[in-house]
Structure formats: structure tokens, C-alpha cells
Design a protein around this motif. Structure first.
Motif, PDB file in Angstrom:
ATOM      1  N   ALA A  75       0.703  -1.163   0.014  1.00 49.36           N
ATOM      2  CA  ALA A  75      -0.017   0.026   0.032  1.00 49.36           C
ATOM      3  C   ALA A  75       0.871   1.251   0.082  1.00 49.36           C
ATOM      4  O   ALA A  75       0.598   2.339  -0.496  1.00 49.36           O
ATOM      5  CB  ALA A  75      -1.076   0.032   1.207  1.00 49.36           C
ATOM      6  N   HIS A  76       1.976   1.076   0.586  1.00 53.87           N
ATOM      7  CA  HIS A  76       2.861   2.331   0.867  1.00 53.87           C
ATOM      8  C   HIS A  76       3.617   2.656  -0.479  1.00 53.87           C
ATOM      9  O   HIS A  76       3.646   3.596  -0.913  1.00 53.87           O
ATOM     10  CB  HIS A  76       3.672   1.889   2.041  1.00 53.87           C
ATOM     11  CG  HIS A  76       4.907   3.167   2.356  1.00 53.87           C
ATOM     12  ND1 HIS A  76       5.794   2.951   3.209  1.00 53.87           N
ATOM     13  CD2 HIS A  76       4.957   4.387   1.920  1.00 53.87           C
ATOM     14  CE1 HIS A  76       6.379   4.103   3.167  1.00 53.87           C
ATOM     15  NE2 HIS A  76       5.904   4.962   2.627  1.00 53.87           N
ATOM     16  N   ILE A  77       4.209   1.487  -1.063  1.00 55.55           N
ATOM     17  CA  ILE A  77       4.645   1.654  -2.451  1.00 55.55           C
ATOM     18  C   ILE A  77       3.797   2.106  -3.460  1.00 55.55           C
ATOM     19  O   ILE A  77       4.264   3.074  -4.071  1.00 55.55           O
ATOM     20  CB  ILE A  77       5.725   0.297  -2.726  1.00 55.55           C
ATOM     21  CG1 ILE A  77       6.632  -0.009  -1.750  1.00 55.55           C
ATOM     22  CG2 ILE A  77       6.326   0.423  -3.933  1.00 55.55           C
ATOM     23  CD1 ILE A  77       7.342  -1.303  -1.807  1.00 55.55           C
ATOM     24  N   LEU A  78       2.620   1.616  -3.386  1.00 61.60           N
ATOM     25  CA  LEU A  78       1.785   1.915  -4.225  1.00 61.60           C
ATOM     26  C   LEU A  78       1.383   3.720  -3.925  1.00 61.60           C
ATOM     27  O   LEU A  78       1.325   4.227  -5.232  1.00 61.60           O
ATOM     28  CB  LEU A  78       0.343   1.201  -4.207  1.00 61.60           C
ATOM     29  CG  LEU A  78      -0.819   1.739  -5.067  1.00 61.60           C
ATOM     30  CD1 LEU A  78      -0.420   1.486  -6.766  1.00 61.60           C
ATOM     31  CD2 LEU A  78      -1.927   0.885  -4.866  1.00 61.60           C
ATOM     32  N   GLU A  79       1.258   3.960  -2.602  1.00 58.00           N
ATOM     33  CA  GLU A  79       0.945   5.466  -2.813  1.00 58.00           C
ATOM     34  C   GLU A  79       2.172   6.400  -3.366  1.00 58.00           C
ATOM     35  O   GLU A  79       2.083   7.255  -4.026  1.00 58.00           O
ATOM     36  CB  GLU A  79       1.101   5.901  -1.232  1.00 58.00           C
ATOM     37  CG  GLU A  79       1.052   7.172  -0.722  1.00 58.00           C
ATOM     38  CD  GLU A  79       1.961   7.569   0.416  1.00 58.00           C
ATOM     39  OE1 GLU A  79       2.968   8.156   0.273  1.00 58.00           O
ATOM     40  OE2 GLU A  79       2.015   7.102   1.459  1.00 58.00           O
ATOM     41  N   HIS A  80       3.457   5.798  -3.234  1.00 64.68           N
ATOM     42  CA  HIS A  80       4.394   6.418  -3.845  1.00 64.68           C
ATOM     43  C   HIS A  80       4.289   6.485  -5.179  1.00 64.68           C
ATOM     44  O   HIS A  80       4.609   7.393  -5.957  1.00 64.68           O
ATOM     45  CB  HIS A  80       5.959   5.747  -3.396  1.00 64.68           C
ATOM     46  CG  HIS A  80       6.348   6.340  -2.072  1.00 64.68           C
ATOM     47  ND1 HIS A  80       7.655   7.086  -1.870  1.00 64.68           N
ATOM     48  CD2 HIS A  80       5.891   6.249  -0.809  1.00 64.68           C
ATOM     49  CE1 HIS A  80       7.544   7.399  -0.402  1.00 64.68           C
ATOM     50  NE2 HIS A  80       6.818   6.867  -0.108  1.00 64.68           N
ATOM     51  N   THR A  81       4.242   5.384  -5.907  1.00 61.45           N
ATOM     52  CA  THR A  81       4.117   5.109  -7.267  1.00 61.45           C
ATOM     53  C   THR A  81       2.750   5.845  -7.988  1.00 61.45           C
ATOM     54  O   THR A  81       3.002   6.120  -9.223  1.00 61.45           O
ATOM     55  CB  THR A  81       4.138   3.523  -7.719  1.00 61.45           C
ATOM     56  OG1 THR A  81       5.030   3.141  -6.702  1.00 61.45           O
ATOM     57  CG2 THR A  81       4.648   3.445  -9.069  1.00 61.45           C
ATOM     58  N   ASN A 176      14.585   2.571   1.681  1.00 60.81           N
ATOM     59  CA  ASN A 176      15.237   3.093   2.452  1.00 60.81           C
ATOM     60  C   ASN A 176      14.502   3.934   3.722  1.00 60.81           C
ATOM     61  O   ASN A 176      14.936   4.087   4.570  1.00 60.81           O
ATOM     62  CB  ASN A 176      16.268   4.223   1.828  1.00 60.81           C
ATOM     63  CG  ASN A 176      17.297   3.334   1.278  1.00 60.81           C
ATOM     64  OD1 ASN A 176      18.250   2.795   2.207  1.00 60.81           O
ATOM     65  ND2 ASN A 176      17.740   3.343  -0.006  1.00 60.81           N
ATOM     66  N   GLU A 177      13.244   4.304   2.933  1.00 62.33           N
ATOM     67  CA  GLU A 177      12.501   5.293   3.930  1.00 62.33           C
ATOM     68  C   GLU A 177      12.155   4.212   5.431  1.00 62.33           C
ATOM     69  O   GLU A 177      12.362   4.636   6.434  1.00 62.33           O
ATOM     70  CB  GLU A 177      11.219   5.600   3.485  1.00 62.33           C
ATOM     71  CG  GLU A 177      10.102   6.336   4.294  1.00 62.33           C
ATOM     72  CD  GLU A 177       8.978   6.593   3.760  1.00 62.33           C
ATOM     73  OE1 GLU A 177       8.786   6.379   2.444  1.00 62.33           O
ATOM     74  OE2 GLU A 177       7.933   7.046   4.374  1.00 62.33           O
ATOM     75  N   MET A 178      11.930   3.149   5.020  1.00 61.57           N
ATOM     76  CA  MET A 178      11.397   2.113   6.063  1.00 61.57           C
ATOM     77  C   MET A 178      12.482   1.366   6.742  1.00 61.57           C
ATOM     78  O   MET A 178      12.468   1.249   7.939  1.00 61.57           O
ATOM     79  CB  MET A 178      10.665   0.921   5.461  1.00 61.57           C
ATOM     80  CG  MET A 178       9.097   1.539   5.021  1.00 61.57           C
ATOM     81  SD  MET A 178       8.303   2.468   5.874  1.00 61.57           S
ATOM     82  CE  MET A 178       7.804   1.412   7.495  1.00 61.57           C
ATOM     83  N   ALA A 870      18.307   8.070  -1.035  1.00 59.46           N
ATOM     84  CA  ALA A 870      17.656   8.341   0.239  1.00 59.46           C
ATOM     85  C   ALA A 870      16.260   8.884   0.378  1.00 59.46           C
ATOM     86  O   ALA A 870      15.659   9.084  -0.905  1.00 59.46           O
ATOM     87  CB  ALA A 870      18.622   9.666   0.525  1.00 59.46           C
ATOM     88  N   TYR A 871      15.875   8.857   1.178  1.00 60.02           N
ATOM     89  CA  TYR A 871      14.235   9.235   1.461  1.00 60.02           C
ATOM     90  C   TYR A 871      14.277  10.720   1.225  1.00 60.02           C
ATOM     91  O   TYR A 871      13.056  11.231   0.604  1.00 60.02           O
ATOM     92  CB  TYR A 871      13.819   9.190   2.942  1.00 60.02           C
ATOM     93  CG  TYR A 871      12.331   9.347   2.852  1.00 60.02           C
ATOM     94  CD1 TYR A 871      11.525   9.036   2.005  1.00 60.02           C
ATOM     95  CD2 TYR A 871      11.767  10.316   3.971  1.00 60.02           C
ATOM     96  CE1 TYR A 871      10.028   9.242   2.321  1.00 60.02           C
ATOM     97  CE2 TYR A 871      10.365  10.490   4.200  1.00 60.02           C
ATOM     98  CZ  TYR A 871       9.695   9.938   3.253  1.00 60.02           C
ATOM     99  OH  TYR A 871       8.333  10.165   3.344  1.00 60.02           O
ATOM    100  N   GLY A 872      15.224  11.659   1.503  1.00 56.97           N
ATOM    101  CA  GLY A 872      15.075  13.190   0.882  1.00 56.97           C
ATOM    102  C   GLY A 872      16.447  13.873   1.102  1.00 56.97           C
ATOM    103  O   GLY A 872      17.310  13.194   1.481  1.00 56.97           O
TER     104      GLY A 872
END
Ligand SMILES: [Zn+2]
Length: 1011
Positions: A75-81, A176-178, A870-872
Motif C-alpha cells: 500500500a505504501h509503495i503504491l502510494e509513492h508510485t 530506505n525510508e522504512m 535517500a528518502y530526502g
């Protein structure tokens, strides 16, 4: 063809959208001053809740029920994609591009345990509809490109692209975020508690993704999850603000909903056809345990030099309660949780704070009510595995005592008073106010329940007020919800020194195994995919596809709110009280401010401890427990903080303000004033155990924050020698303050040392008291008319009449270069470089601020996040530190990132700056300046800004020079200050690194210190 679209569905954009929406209900919520409308889009079965309000900060949130069945983070990777391009906006990165072409006051996307949400807010009408259009297309018609999945989710690459035989590595933004998120022991503990409390439902899994499982997710599974979850019938759309609902619905219909029939392909069988609001996806209630459970879990942790692994175990107890979307059950659970844990005098909190079984209460203490079924947690940090049973006995003993003896009526009244106050308060200094209301109603809305019931709790509070008059009520609640509730788990999170190495070995083993199976052809495919991704990341999108607002849409400078002169008070000594007449919905806010005198280094370190502790101590003859109860009975809390800033034109000096603030319902305004006065004038430093315990709690929170704010710590460290104010803020809250505090507390085992420490705090407090203060009152005019009574109350015990702040109490003669690295328990790093620049009123401040955005938008986002994994990452001018800072967040790399910081300056100097890019960078700065605040926040900000000499003229000057910034000027300024980023002799570096980062460190340059 659009995905999921059924062209046989309505396709008549010409007809008004309102014809497609049926009004189900409407209600006024008086305490919030909103009208809640429930609408239903017949063809697509989408529900739209609209909160009509007078606010011009309009908010929209598209929420979907997402129910993962594993911890791959789908669900999280889908949110990003989802945010990586859509049918009408086929650019690689519409979300980040829109953040730069917009005057939004909020843009984000969240993945929760059982929902995914895409919210935004804007005060500009055109901007709101631009964003709505792009968000709708992103959510309902995303491209979901496989390369974006590889970029955002996970991928394997050959470590050195030029050497096909080099080892393999995992990359990916969410990966990497996780890794960063799960480095925090709190996150691991929460994941463990939910895993054990929910043996079968979706909450069993880590919806954000467990790094070890993320790498198992396939692209096909991602698309499948999209198909079964992203459909209007499985969504709710919630809006807030003063835009006409018809116009919003026109956009919802035209841009998304008209393309959908009720049932997505392939999931027809799961749809219940009976009533309009029925749910496509529902979560079954959890099967109940017949007996409580105890679980031992481990987390990676390094041993201390002195104490080894002593006192590093967390113990928590969690209970599964009832349905959170049922208002009555929800309020009962809140009542009980607050009775037990609200403040230090609440019985369970008191027991946990004062026990010798551990150091401080767990940060998880409290109620989680956003799940299908609620969770109540209490726990202890800094404990031992051998204390599990004793801790359970402690907690159950407190509960048993309440079940037998009940709770005083006035304590119950206090808890209700807190619920009432938080219902009334118009917040909005963190998230937009409208978004907070929407989030408060989101879980019920997604459960198919009208969120109105959860927003309008006046009636339910009244009924609760009746119930608590029955002395048996609270006893029954404790028995029913906790003591007799067998669905309870105790989780101990035990430190494990070898775990980090084991995890790394498992990952390395997995990669080595994959490596050994790879055919030459497969290896070539990996290399080609990496090249394709790099090419895609380097490709320049046509940004003109996306709608935008431009500089012409920028509103004129919005002056700060003005004090109500007629209601203010002054004397021959100076100003006594400044009044701000603001629509605060029946609350009052008071602030007492005084100038901080010149202090020594040790006093500066003690200052943040003192301000955190003052409102938590006993006062006069009253104990801290009595004061906690008094605060809870008639205020919404009292807190203190300090702030240091330099003069507008100097980096060499700064000065500080001590601020004691509080809030209350209007009817309790005088009581608030009395409590604040007494707290400031008479707080006592002889409750030594309390002081010890408060310091331990502060240490625990500081340590916990490290994994989430490593970039701030790295930047603060890098800038610490560049200006007086940066040096002060580093002394007070920099990473070095953590070992200092740890050592100080360790000394308290010697009672005499604790006494000396308390004595130092008391002396510092006396120094603060010697300075005259000034008051601010923020509220509605009826209350402010009585402000003389506030002045009298404060004036009886404190000196009032401060003339102004001294901004030259601290000085820094020479800038100092810093090159330091600190090691923390983490799988990722945080890197920062700082170079000296200019203070706020220097003409170069505005162009430097714009450069920060330009570099992030044009270079660093791609180099550090997309390519570096990196996440940011970004860069920013910080006028208060007189420094320009580069940073990375949750970064798998280290030295390469430092090189990217330097390369970003070359990029800026060598690249032709397009007008569009410059406009975006400027818009970003303006958007930050214009962020709306809550009515109370506006008053507080205006007051503090005025004291520090940041007046409307200064803000107007800065704004106009930002708007005027030209590209030639940018290059000159970059040449002047930023080339130092490439020169190790001229810049400062602050690194906060994990184990792997530590091994890559250039030890000639950096001496590694361990946290
Ligand atoms: Zn994320």
C-alpha cells in the motif's frame, strides 16, 4: 482506455455535475462552525463529504481503504508510485512538480494501517482546482510505470555499474525510508504490539513495509493491489472550506468519477448491492484471545561502555478494545485512557513514572482509535526483561484499585473538561485546521459511518457527564475494558547486540545467493534496467503539461495581525500586556515573556531543561501532583520554551526570550492567570525525585527523536560554529546534549549531585525572575475587555514592564569550522554541510533562500533521492544561523552525498536557469511565508516577532526582494558564498551515521563519536 473505466458509464461532461450527486444528509456543527454535507455519486458509488466553512484555506483529501495482507509495504509503495505520473499528466514526477508550481499550504500522501490518503490545501482558488485535477488523475488514472516501481519501491543494482562482477545492492526510496523508520525502537515496539494483538487481520502486518519483506514485492502484485483497492466505490472524498460545493463536484465528476461504473472489473462478486453506502472492503473483527499473552521480541542495540545492555528493555501492555467508529465506545475508551494516563497525577501514569522498574513511561502510552478496533497501551522504557511480571502486577494493581475504589468526581470532571476543550480548540499550526477535522472523521467515514457524529461530540459529552455521576460507572469501565478483557498482550522488546550484524548478514546472504544464480544475461538486464532508470531520471519532463499558478497569482504581503491597542495595558515602566482580538472559539491563550540575561555555557545547557520542567513541578506548598491536577481541572495545559535570535543585521550576536504559555476555556481565564503566575513565581526545586524523573523523560524523548530528525541534528552540528544563534541552539539541543544529559543523570545516583543540580536549576530560575516580563492575551473581545484583571494577577507576584529584548546577550567572535561525525543505531545516515552566509536583513538573504529551492528542485532531489536512494535531500539558507545548509535524510550513502552537495553548486553555476524554474523556486519561498496559522497561532507569532524586531516592514522587504530575484544575481551570490561547499577547508560538516556509514567514514578527517 482508462484503467477501470467502463465507457458505457455516464459520459456526459456537459450536464451539471450536481445532477450526478445525491445529497444524503446535511447538519450544522455549531461548536466547529461548519455545515457537514454528505453526498453520493450514484454511478461510481463514491461518497463525498463536504465541510462548508468560512475558512479560505480549502482542503481536499481523497481516502481509500487499503488492506494489505503482508508486510511487503504494497500500500505504501503504491502510494509513492501513484504519484509518479498519470494519463493526462504523463510526467515522471507530477507530485513534486506540483509542489513547486503551486501556492499550496499542504501537500502530502499518507499510508496508514488500513487506509491511504492523498490530502492537499490551498488558499488560492485556481491553485485548489489545479491540485484537485492533478490529484484525481493521479489516484484514479496513474501510469504505474515499472521503472517508477523500481525507483520508489525496491530494485537490485550492481554496486559499480562499470564493473558487472561487483556485488549486488538493494535500492529504493520506500526501502530506505522504512529502513530509517524501523531503526527506531519505538516503531519496532509498535509493530510488535500490533502483530501480537491482531493475529489475523490486516493490522498484523507492517503497512509501511518491513525492509526484509519489501524486497519480495513484485510489480504484478503492486498492480493487482491497485486494481482491487483504487476505485471510487472504495474511496471517500472529503473537502473543507468556502469554495462552492457545486464547483468542487463538477471537477470530481468531470475529471474522475464520470469514467467509472459502480463495480471495478474483477471484484464484482465482493460488492454488496443493497444500499448506497455499503463497503467494498471491510475488515472483520479480530478473533478474541481466551487468555493474555506474553511475547519477547528483540531489537538491535549496541552496549554502552559503562552499563552494557542494562536498562534497555521496553515493556508494554496492550489491550484490544471495541469498535472505534462507534462514538459511545470511542468516547468511553478516551475517558478511561485519560483518567489513567493524562498527566503525572493520573493513577496509572503516576505509577509508571515513579516505579523503580524502569526509567520513564513508554512513548506508546495511550489510545489508538483509528483502527477497526481500538488499542490501549501502557508501558515502560529503560527496564529489564526480569521485570516483566512485576510491571504487569504494578499495572493490574492500579486497575484493581480503581475497580474497587473508583475515582474522585472532580478528577472525572477534569477529564471531561479536557475533552471539551480539545473539541473547541481551533488548531492548525501543524496541519491545516480543515485537514485536522477531516482526519478526525476519516476512520468513521471509511467505515461507512457519517463522520459528523465524531466531529460533533457536544451531545455525547453531555451524556458522559451524566454517566460519571454514578460512582460505579468508572469502576465498571475499568473491569469491562481492561481487567476482564483477556485479549491482552505484554510485549518486552529486549536489546540484542548481534542483531544488526545478523540482519546485515541475512541481507548480504540473500544478495549473494541471488548473485550466484544470475546468468550473464540476467546480470546484463540488471545493468540495462539501471541505465534505463538513470536515463528516465535524467530526462527533462515537459512541465507545461501540468497546470500552474505563477507569480501573478501571488497575493500581496499579508501583514501580521495587529494588537488591539485599546485593550492593551502599559505603565510608566513599559508595556504590560498586548491583546490580540482573534476568533478562538471561546478559548483564551496567555503568554508571559521575559528577556533571558547573559548566561554561561552550563546555564545555556540547563535552560531547555528548566523550561521543560517548570510547569511540571510543585508550586509553593503544593506538590507537583496537586499542581498537575489543578492544571488539568481548569486549563488546557501550561508549557514553557525559550527562543534565541540574532539582530536582523548581525551573525555575531543573539539574545533570547523565555516564554511561559497557557490556554483555557474563557470561563477559566482568571484561574489560568493565577496558575501561571504561581508556577513562574513559586515553582519549587526540592522535589528531587520528580526532577530526576523529568530529566530521564526528557532524555528518553531526545534519544527517540534522533532517528526521525537526524538531518536537523546533522545541520545544527554543521552550522554550530557559524553564528552566535547557531552556537546557542547547538548548546541547548544539539546532538552533544544527549551524552551530556545521560552523564548528568547517571550522576544522580549520588543524591548530593542531584541536590547540586536542582540548586543550579533554582539559581537559573532566579536569574530569569530578576528580569521584568510582559504579557500577551489572545482571545475574543469579551474576554479581552477584562485584561486588567489578568495584569493584576500576574503583577501581584511578578515584575511586569519589560521594555524590549536584549538581542546581544550572546556573542561569537570568530566563526568556527566544524567537522564531526556521530554514530547512532541506524541502518541509514544523515549528512549535512554548512557554509557561512548572511543574516536576515542582508540583501543576499533573499537570493540565497531562492537558491535553496532551485538546488533542491533542479539537482538535489534527483541526485540524493531518486538516484542516491535517500528518502530526502535538499538545501536551504537559514538566516537565523547565518548559514546555508545542505542535507540528506535517511540516506544509504555518505561520501557520495557530500560530493553531490558540492556538485549542486557547480550545477547551479554552469546551468542556464530557466524562467520557469526560477518562478517555481520563488513560489516555493512565498508559499512558506504565507502558511496560515490558527487564530491563536497568528497572535502568538505576531507578538514574538514584534519582540525580536521582525515587523511588517521587514517581512515586506524580504518578500519583495524574493519576488524580484533574477538569475544573474543568483549566480553571483552562489559564486560568493556557496563555492565553499566544494572546499573542505572552507565548509563545516555534520554527520549522523549508522553502523555502515561509520565504516565508510574518512577517519583522517572525522573523529567518530558514539551517541
Ligand atoms: Zn513513504
Amino acid at each position: 482506455m482508462r484503467k477501470n473505466a467502463n465507457q458505457a458509464a455516464v459520459d456526459d461532461a456537459a450536464s451539471p455535475a450536481t445532477a450526478h450527486f445525491r445529497l444524503i444528509s446535511t447538519e450544522n456543527i455549531e461548536s466547529l462552525n461548519v455545515n457537514l454535507q454528505t453526498w453520493y455519486h450514484e454511478a461510481s458509488r463514491c461518497v463525498h463529504y463536504h465541510l462548508a466553512s468560512e475558512s479560505d484555506e480549502n482542503v481536499c483529501l481523497i481516502g481509500l481503504r487499503t488492506v494489505p495482507t503482508d508486510s511487503t509495504g504494497v500500500a505504501h509503495i503504491l502510494e509513492h508510485t501513484t504519484l509518479c505520473g498519470s494519463q493526462r499528466y504523463p510526467v515522471r514526477d507530477p507530485f513534486f512538480m506540483m509542489t513547486r508550481r503551486s501556492l499550496n499550504t499542504f501537500m502530502n500522501a499518507f499510508t496508514s494501517a488500513d487506509w491511504t490518503a492523498y490530502p492537499f490545501a490551498s488558499e488560492n482558488r485556481k491553485d485548489f482546482f489545479n491540485l484537485l485535477d492533478v490529484y484525481l488523475d493521479a489516484v484514479f488514472f496513474p501510469t504505474l510505470n515499472e521503472l517508477d516501481f523500481a525507483q520508489e519501491g525496491h530494485r537490485i543494482e550492481v554496486a559499480e555499474p562499470s564493473n558487472p562482477e561487483s556485488p549486488l545492492v538493494y535500492k529504493g526510496v520506500v526501502y530506505n525510508e522504512m529502513k530509517g523508520a524501523m531503526s527506531s525502537s519505538m516503531s519496532q515496539l509498535w509493530a510488535a504490539v500490533t502483530r501480537h494483538l491482531f493475529p489475523s487481520s490486516t493490522y498484523h502486518h507492517n503497512s509501511g513495509g518491513d525492509p526484509a519483506e519489501i524486497t519480495e514485492l513484485s510489480y504484478e502484485q503492486l498492480k493487482q493491489f491497485y486494481t482491487t483497492h483504487y476505485h471510487p466505490s472504495n474511496a471517500v472524498i472529503m473537502t473543507f472550506g468556502n469554495l462552492p460545493v457545486e464547483e468542487i463536484q463538477q471537477s470530481l465528476h468531470d475529471n474522475a468519477l464520470r469514467h467509472f461504473a459502480a463495480v471495478p472489473d474483477g471484484v464484482a462478486a465482493t460488492v454488496s448491492a443493497s444500499d448506497g453506502l455499503s463497503r467494498l472492503i471491510s475488515i472483520p473483527a479480530e478473533k478474541r484471545y481466551a487468555a493474555p499473552l506474553t511475547a519477547i521480541e528483540h531489537y538491535p542495540c549496541e552496549a554502552d561502555e559503562e552499563n552494557g545492555l542494562k536498562n534497555k528493555t521496553h515493556i508494554v501492555m496492550g489491550w484490544l478494545l471495541g469498535d472505534g467508529s462507534d462514538l459511545e465506545q470511542n468516547l468511553e475508551a478516551h475517558l478511561l485512557a485519560n483518567v489513567l494516563l493524562e498527566h503525572s497525577a493520573s493513577p496509572l501514569m503516576q505509577a509508571i513514572e515513579t516505579t523503580d522498574l524502569g526509567n520513564s513511561p513508554s512513548g506508546l502510552c495511550g489510545l489508538e482509535d483509528s483502527f477497526r478496533e481500538m488499542v490501549f497501551v501502557c508501558g515502560l522504557e529503560g527496564s529489564e526483561r526480569s521485570h516483566i511480571e512485576a510491571f504487569e502486577q504494578l499495572v493490574l494493581g492500579v486497575l484493581q484499585d480503581i475497580a474497587e475504589n473508583g475515582i474522585d468526581q472532580d478528577k472525572l470532571q477534569s477529564v471531561l473538561h479536557q475533552l471539551e476543550l480539545s473539541q473547541r480548540e481551533i488548531s492548525g499550526d501543524g496541519y491545516p485546521y480543515g485537514l485536522q477535522l477531516i482526519l478526525a472523521g476519516l476512520s468513521p467515514a471509511l467505515a461507512g459511518i457519517n463522520p459528523g457524529s465524531h466531529l460533533d461530540i457536544d451531545e455525547a459529552l453531555e451524556s458522559l457527564r451524566q454517566k460519571i455521576t454514578d460512582p460505579d460507572y468508572i469502576c465498571g469501565l475499568v473491569r469491562r475494558l481492561l481487567l476482564e478483557n483477556m485479549h491482552r498482550v505484554t510485549v518486552a522488546l529486549v536489546p540484542d547486540e548481534q542483531m544488526a550484524a545478523r540482519q546485515a548478514a541475512i541481507e548480504a546472504g540473500k544478495l549473494a545467493e541471488i548473485n550466484s544464480r544470475l546468468s550473464a544475461e540476467q546480470r546484463q538486464q540488471l545493468i540495462e534496467r539501471a541505465e534505463a532508470l538513470t536515463a528516465r531520471q535524467a530526462s527533462v519532463d515537459k512541465p507545461d503539461i501540468l497546470p500552474k499558478v505563477g507569480l501573478a497569482d501571488v497575493p500581496p504581503n499579508k501583514p501580521m495581525v495587529k494588537p488591539a491597542e485599546a485593550l492593551g495595558k502599559s505603565s510608566d515602566k513599559g508595556q504590560l500586556l498586548t491583546a490580540y482580538d482573534q476568533g478562538t472559539n471561546g478559548l483564551v491563550y496567555l503568554q508571559y515573556v521575559s528577556s533571558i540575561p547573559q548566561l554561561g555555557d552550563e546555564e545555556l545547557r540547563l535552560l531547555p531543561l528548566l523550561s521543560a520542567i517548570i510547569p511540571e513541578l510543585g508550586v509553593g506548598k503544593a506538590s507537583y501532583l496537586q499542581m498537575q491536577e489543578a492544571q488539568s481541572a481548569s486549563t488546557g495545559g501550561i508549557g514553557a520554551f525559550t527562543q534565541y535570535r540574532g539582530p536582523l543585521d548581525s551573525s555575531a550576536f543573539c539574545g533570547g526570550a523565555f516564554v511561559l504559555g497557557g490556554k483555557a476555556l474563557e470561563r477559566n481565564g482568571d484561574k489560568l492567570a493565577d496558575l501561571m503566575t504561581r508556577t513562574m513565581a513559586e515553582c519549587r526545586f526540592d522535589e528531587l525525585d520528580r526532577i530526576h524523573e523529568l530529566c530521564s523523560q526528557i532524555l528518553t524523548r531526545r534519544v527517540e527523536r534522533v532517528t526521525g530528525s537526524g538531518h536537523s541534528l546533522a545541520m545544527s552540528l554543521a552550522a554550530s560554529g557559524l553564528s552566535a544563534s547557531a552556537a546557542v541552539s547547538y548548546k541547548m539541543g544539539g546532538i552533544e546534549s544527549i551524552p551530556w544529559l545521560r552523564e548528568t543523570i547517571a550522576g544522580f545516583s549520588d543524591r548530593a549531585k542531584l541536590e547540586v543540580f536542582a540548586g543550579k536549576l533554582e539559581q537559573l530560575h532566579q536569574k530569569l525572575l530578576a528580569e521584568p516580563g510582559q504579557l500577551a492575551a489572545i482571545g475574543e473581545s469579551a474576554f479581552l475587555q477584562r485584561s486588567q484583571s489578568i495584569v493584576d494577577r500576574f503583577g501581584a507576584d511578578l515584575q511586569l514592564g519589560m521594555t524590549g529584548l536584549d538581542l546581544r546577550t550572546v556573542s561569537l567572535e570568530q566563526p568556527i569550522q566544524v567537522q564531526q561525525a556521530w554514530q547512532i543505531n541506524s541502518q541509514v545516515n544523515f549528512a549535512a554541510i554548512a557554509v557561512p552566509t548572511v543574516p536576515a536583513d542582508h540583501p543576499d538573504n533573499a537570493p540565497l533562500t531562492v537558491i535553496g529551492n532551485l538546488m533542491r528542485n533542479g539537482f538535489l532531489h534527483r541526485a540524493v533521492r531518486e538516484q542516491g536512494g535517500a528518502y530526502g535531500g535538499g538545501a536551504a539558507q537559514d538566516a537565523s544561523s547565518c548559514a546555508f545548509k545542505f542535507y540528506s535524510y535517511r540516506d544509504p550513502r555518505l561520501n557520495e552525498t557530500l560530493q553531490d552537495f558540492a556538485r549542486s553548486v557547480d550545477w547551479l553555476l554552469e546551468t542556464r536557469i530557466e524562467d520557469a524554474a526560477l518562478e517555481e523556486a520563488i513560489l516555493g519561498v512565498i508559499g512558506g511565508l504565507d502558511k496560515p496559522r490558527s487564530p491563536a497561532g497568528e497572535g502568538k507569532t505576531a507578538f514574538i516577532n514584534a519582540l525580536f524586531g521582525r515587523d511588517d516592514d521587514y517581512h515586506a522587504r524580504f518578500r519583495s526582494s524574493v519576488l524580484k530575484t533574477g538569475s544573474a544575481e543568483l549566480k553571483q551570490v552562489a559564486e560568493r558564498y556557496l563555492t565553499a561547499a566544494a572546499d573542505a577547508a572552507r565548509h563545516s560538516v555534520g554527520l549522523v551515521v549508522g553502523e555502515r556509514g561509520a565504516s565508510q567514514l574518512d577517519t583522517k578527517r572525522f573523529k567518530l563519536r558514539k551517541l
